[in-house]
Design an enzyme around this catalytic site. Sequence first.
Site, PDB file in Angstrom:
ATOM      1  N   ASP A  93      19.196  -6.448  53.470  1.00 53.28           N
ATOM      2  CA  ASP A  93      17.867  -6.814  53.009  1.00 53.28           C
ATOM      3  C   ASP A  93      17.779  -8.289  53.372  1.00 53.28           C
ATOM      4  OD1 ASP A  93      15.767  -7.931  51.444  1.00 53.28           O
ATOM      5  OD2 ASP A  93      15.782  -6.115  50.244  1.00 53.28           O
ATOM      6  N   HIS A  94      17.063  -8.597  54.448  1.00 51.51           N
ATOM      7  CA  HIS A  94      17.204  -9.961  54.968  1.00 51.51           C
ATOM      8  C   HIS A  94      16.715 -11.027  53.987  1.00 51.51           C
ATOM      9  CE1 HIS A  94      13.003  -9.574  56.302  1.00 51.51           C
ATOM     10  NE2 HIS A  94      12.988 -10.874  56.447  1.00 51.51           N
ATOM     11  N   HIS A 101      12.552  -6.029  49.434  1.00 52.39           N
ATOM     12  CA  HIS A 101      12.608  -7.490  49.277  1.00 52.39           C
ATOM     13  C   HIS A 101      12.151  -7.975  47.895  1.00 52.39           C
ATOM     14  CE1 HIS A 101      13.160  -7.103  53.476  1.00 52.39           C
ATOM     15  NE2 HIS A 101      11.896  -7.104  53.832  1.00 52.39           N
TER      16      HIS A 101
HETATM   17  C1  BG6 Z   1      10.086  -7.057  57.023  1.00 49.39           C
HETATM   18  C2  BG6 Z   1       8.830  -6.218  56.964  1.00 49.39           C
HETATM   19  O1  BG6 Z   1      11.119  -6.438  56.321  1.00 49.39           O
HETATM   20  O2  BG6 Z   1       9.821  -8.326  56.472  1.00 49.39           O
HETATM   21  C3  BG6 Z   1       7.684  -6.910  57.686  1.00 49.39           C
HETATM   22  O3  BG6 Z   1       9.071  -4.954  57.569  1.00 49.39           O
HETATM   23  C4  BG6 Z   1       7.494  -8.307  57.162  1.00 49.39           C
HETATM   24  O4  BG6 Z   1       6.482  -6.165  57.577  1.00 49.39           O
HETATM   25  C5  BG6 Z   1       8.825  -9.063  57.152  1.00 49.39           C
HETATM   26  O5  BG6 Z   1       6.572  -8.967  58.010  1.00 49.39           O
HETATM   27  C6  BG6 Z   1       8.679 -10.403  56.465  1.00 49.39           C
HETATM   28  O6  BG6 Z   1       9.856 -11.125  56.653  1.00 49.39           O
HETATM   29  P1  BG6 Z   1       9.844 -12.704  56.664  1.00 49.39           P
HETATM   30  O7  BG6 Z   1      11.290 -13.087  56.745  1.00 49.39           O
HETATM   31  O8  BG6 Z   1       9.048 -13.118  57.859  1.00 49.39           O
HETATM   32  O9  BG6 Z   1       9.192 -13.115  55.389  1.00 49.39           O
END
Ligand code: BG6
Length: 492
Positions: free
Chosen positions: A179-180, A242
């Site tokens: 989960d980045h 997230h």
């Molecule tokens: C991803 C989603 O997990 O996270 C995307 O699938 C979203 O739809 C993205 O744009 C947002 O990530 P970050 O790091 O740019 O906030």
Amino acid sequence: MQIPDSFILVIFGGSGDLTERKLIPAMHSLYTDHLLPGKFAILGLGRKEFTDEIYRQQMVIENTAIEPQDETAQSFSRHLFYQQLDMSRGEDYENLGKRLKALDEEMQLDGNYLYYLATPPGFFTTVTAQLQEHNLHSEDNSWRRIIIEKPFGHDLKSALALNKHLTDIFAEDQVYRIDHYLGKETVQNILALRFANGIFEPLWNRNFIHHIEITAAENIGVEDRGGYYDNSGAMRDMVQNHLLQIAATVAMEPPSLFEPKPVRDEKAKVLQAIRPIAAHDVPGQVIRGQYIASKIRGETVVSYRDEAKVAPDSQTETFVALKFFIDNWRWGDVPFYIRTGKRLPTRVTEVVAHFKKTPHHLFKSGKNENSSENCLIMRIQPDEGILLKFGMKVPGAGFQIKNVDMDFHYSDLIDDELPEAYERLLLDSLNGDNTLFARADSVELAWAFIDPIIQAWADDPGIKLYGYPAGTWGPRFAPTFRRDAGRLALSL
Ligand code: BG6
């Protein structure tokens, strides 16, 4: 800092977009920061026909996300290799096994493999079953780990089935569900802020906090991901993973140790304590919206339904706002609000703890000031930092109170940009630390919470899907995003 053992990072989907934009640049940064061992290899797997040389050229030398293109880029590129592989063909896994052995021998590696599934989710079970079939999954003197990208399941049922499938093949501690957001410095910093300081934790509960807001606004639309997004929507794409993970980080009890099990146990307990939203409460507690065409700074922006690969009568939500409660002693009756959407006016992710008002108002506040209400704002991105709002006396006669900010910016702490989430998460998985990865039970609990909401939408077409013009703050019925407004303008 711990340097991992020698390893081969094996990327399924090795010629894809995620590999090129995120994974290879993250590995390159770790390499330039001397955080990788002297001996390692990255083996990209894909359907395209590339030689190692062409793969290196495309993924490193011509990759605009890798800067600067100097001697380090050249020497890093020599660690990259490529092999053609059709994910459903048994023979190709036999060849993969041979190639891994050959690389181990050639580069004197110790046979440790980190598999990265940067593939569409439909391939997760195929690939892992093939790895098992060809005995590429079991550990003896060396380790085997697997990173699974999101989406992890489409609902509770599919997540349970996927977890069962994976844990029949791998031990839970070999599985890294990425989960980045958990790799973002500022999300990790929520733990540091809460548990490395004496002053916040005593206030971090229902006695002092009025409500918590978690916002993830994006100004982009669905871009070229319409096909995926139209089957997903904001609830599955952002909330299930997230944002509920952030909520768990904000709400968890202090773990006894900063180690994977205690930390993940505490987060799971929060997810377990979220009060389910019954179907009849969905219209009152959850708002969904979809962007419609509009003009942003003179440019016409198409509606969601006119985006490529989106159904013309799509009911998919590109915005969602919800209110929920965590039924435990710390948070009883404190509302948590989550809001996220695409095509909003700006990109901002933040958590705001709104503290209760003072019990008695001694002083007058200026116009539009709400001095007796303190807020602690954790800015996840951009302009990462922490902001505390409090009331101060305006100098001069009388006792006029004004809101002021105590503002910390990460940029004051380091000159460089903050490390990318993927750097941290790749390094942790190479070191065998899964603290910042989602455990099976958390993923399932999060689905168990959102499934009934999605079901209620499907069952009752009377629950409105509000249109909102692209570039605005979502449906007009959603709570205001204006942070200075104090309390949310509209209670969901
Ligand atoms: C991803 C989603 O997990 O996270 C995307 O699938 C979203 O739809 C993205 O744009 C947002 O990530 P970050 O790091 O740019 O906030």
